[in-house]
Design an enzyme around this catalytic site. Structure first.
Site, PDB file in Angstrom:
ATOM      1  N   CYS A   1      -0.324   4.012   2.298  1.00 10.43           N
ATOM      2  CA  CYS A   1      -0.121   3.749   3.730  1.00 10.43           C
ATOM      3  C   CYS A   1       1.335   3.904   4.141  1.00 10.43           C
ATOM      4  CB  CYS A   1      -0.581   2.331   4.071  1.00 10.43           C
ATOM      5  SG  CYS A   1      -2.232   1.901   3.532  1.00 10.43           S
ATOM      6  N   ASP A   2       2.234   3.386   3.318  1.00  7.14           N
ATOM      7  CA  ASP A   2       3.622   3.226   3.753  1.00  7.14           C
ATOM      8  C   ASP A   2       4.647   4.002   2.944  1.00  7.14           C
ATOM      9  OD1 ASP A   2       2.746   1.416   5.716  1.00  7.14           O
ATOM     10  OD2 ASP A   2       2.787  -0.241   4.296  1.00  7.14           O
TER      11      ASP A   2
ATOM     12  N   CYS B   1       0.849  -1.200   0.000  1.00 11.39           N
ATOM     13  CA  CYS B   1       0.000   0.000   0.000  1.00 11.39           C
ATOM     14  C   CYS B   1       0.879   1.241   0.000  1.00 11.39           C
ATOM     15  CB  CYS B   1      -0.926  -0.002   1.214  1.00 11.39           C
ATOM     16  SG  CYS B   1      -1.988   1.468   1.317  1.00 11.39           S
TER      17      CYS B   1
END
Length: 316
Positions: free
Chosen positions: A141-142, A138
């Site tokens: 997300c990261d 992701c």
């Protein structure tokens, strides 16, 4: 063998990701009896995100903290979350709907399918060793973890190329590695090719991951030349497709060619009383916020459906 106990619920929610937990929160708050069934980790994919910066009101929160807070809210309004009783089969065309688990047979006025999906994993034996330690799925997300780092992206479709374009805002160097030719739209490809940070390897396979406690390098193989080389990288983002969790429902609801459930922005499927919410629903944008929105919509309309049934004037 003793007969399974039959238990009635107003709403059964299948899946305890952001969509399912939000639906549980809203349905519980409307004084409906709510059961959430989850046969994997509560929170789904987002539970493992180390830092989320795009959820409104929470500038930086871990996936686990966000999920735990949402779960507590849902349970505070009376929702029951069962993550140990696996579903064996469903009959959503019946009235009431039937959901059979290993222990019970549940009868529900409405069912909200929020079973989510999973990114296809990097098919290498070392994937588990480096998951969350250099191997990610992701970018939203990261990606921020790799400011001024060297990033690799695996994949060749729109999702992979769009992820690569997004990650260039962090990377000092970015490699895109794909086993064949790119399938992404021309505009996205052009944007990526014109970025001086980017190097693209096509007809190239990733053969191995290397590193001590976390990912430090990948071995790649050029199928055309037959040459192998090692690329030093800090992280790799894998985007080689997704698998929606819909096998359980393939004979019950209408599925899109990619396996997701066909339902409109109102989350209604073609079956009265059955909703689809979150990543499992066919839609263009899939984010935490849209999952929460789907859960909200499905729960509110589920309550309206139950009320209309009691009044004898169901409209679907």
């Amino acid at each position: 063998m003793a007969a399974k106990e039959h238990i009635k619920r107003d709403v059964i929610i299948i899946g305890a990701g952001m969509a399912g937990l939000t639906a549980a929160l809203y349905a519980g708050r409307m004084n409906l009896s709510v059961l959430v069934l989850e046969n994997a980790i509560i929170g789904g994919q987002i539970a493992n995100a180390t830092g989320i910066e795009n959820y409104p009101g929470l500038p930086n929160v871990s996936g686990r903290a966000l999920i735990e807070a949402t779960q507590q809210q849902a349970e505070g309004f009376g929702a029951v979350i069962d993550e140990f009783d696996a579903i064996q089969k469903v009959n959503l065309k019946e009235d009431p709907k039937l959901v059979e688990t290993e222990a019970c047979i549940y009868e529900a006025e409405t069912v909200i399918i929020a079973s989510g999906m999973e990114r296809r994993k990097l098919p290498l034996s070392e994937e588990k060793k480096y998951a969350g330690k250099g191997v990610h799925y992701c970018e939203l997300c990261d990606g921020h973890m790799y400011q001024d780092k060297v990033i690799a992206v695996m994949g060749g479709g729109n999702a992979a190329v769009d992820a690569a374009n997004f990650l260039t805002k962090y990377a000092k160097k970015l490699y895109l590695v794909h086993r064949s030719q790119l399938r992404a739209d021309e505009a996205s490809q052009t944007k990526l090719r014109e970025n001086p940070k980017v190097e693209i390897f096509l007809e190239t396979e990733i053969k191995a991951l290397k590193g001590e406690s976390r990912l430090e390098a990948i071995d790649i193989f050029d199928k055309a030349s037959g040459e192998s080389r090692e690329l030093a990288v800090d992280g790799i983002f894998v985007n080689i497709g997704v698998s929606p969790h819909t096998d359980l429902f393939k004979d019950e609801v209408e599925l899109a060619p990619d396996g997701r459930i066909i339902a409109g922005e109102d989350c209604r499927t073609k079956l009265p009383g059955v909703f689809a919410a979150g990543d499992v629903r066919e839609k263009e944008v899939r984010q935490l916020t849209t999952a929460a929105a789907d859960g909200t919509t499905a729960a509110i309309l589920a309550e309206k459906y139950i009320t209309s049934k009691k009044r004898g004037n169901v409209q679907w």
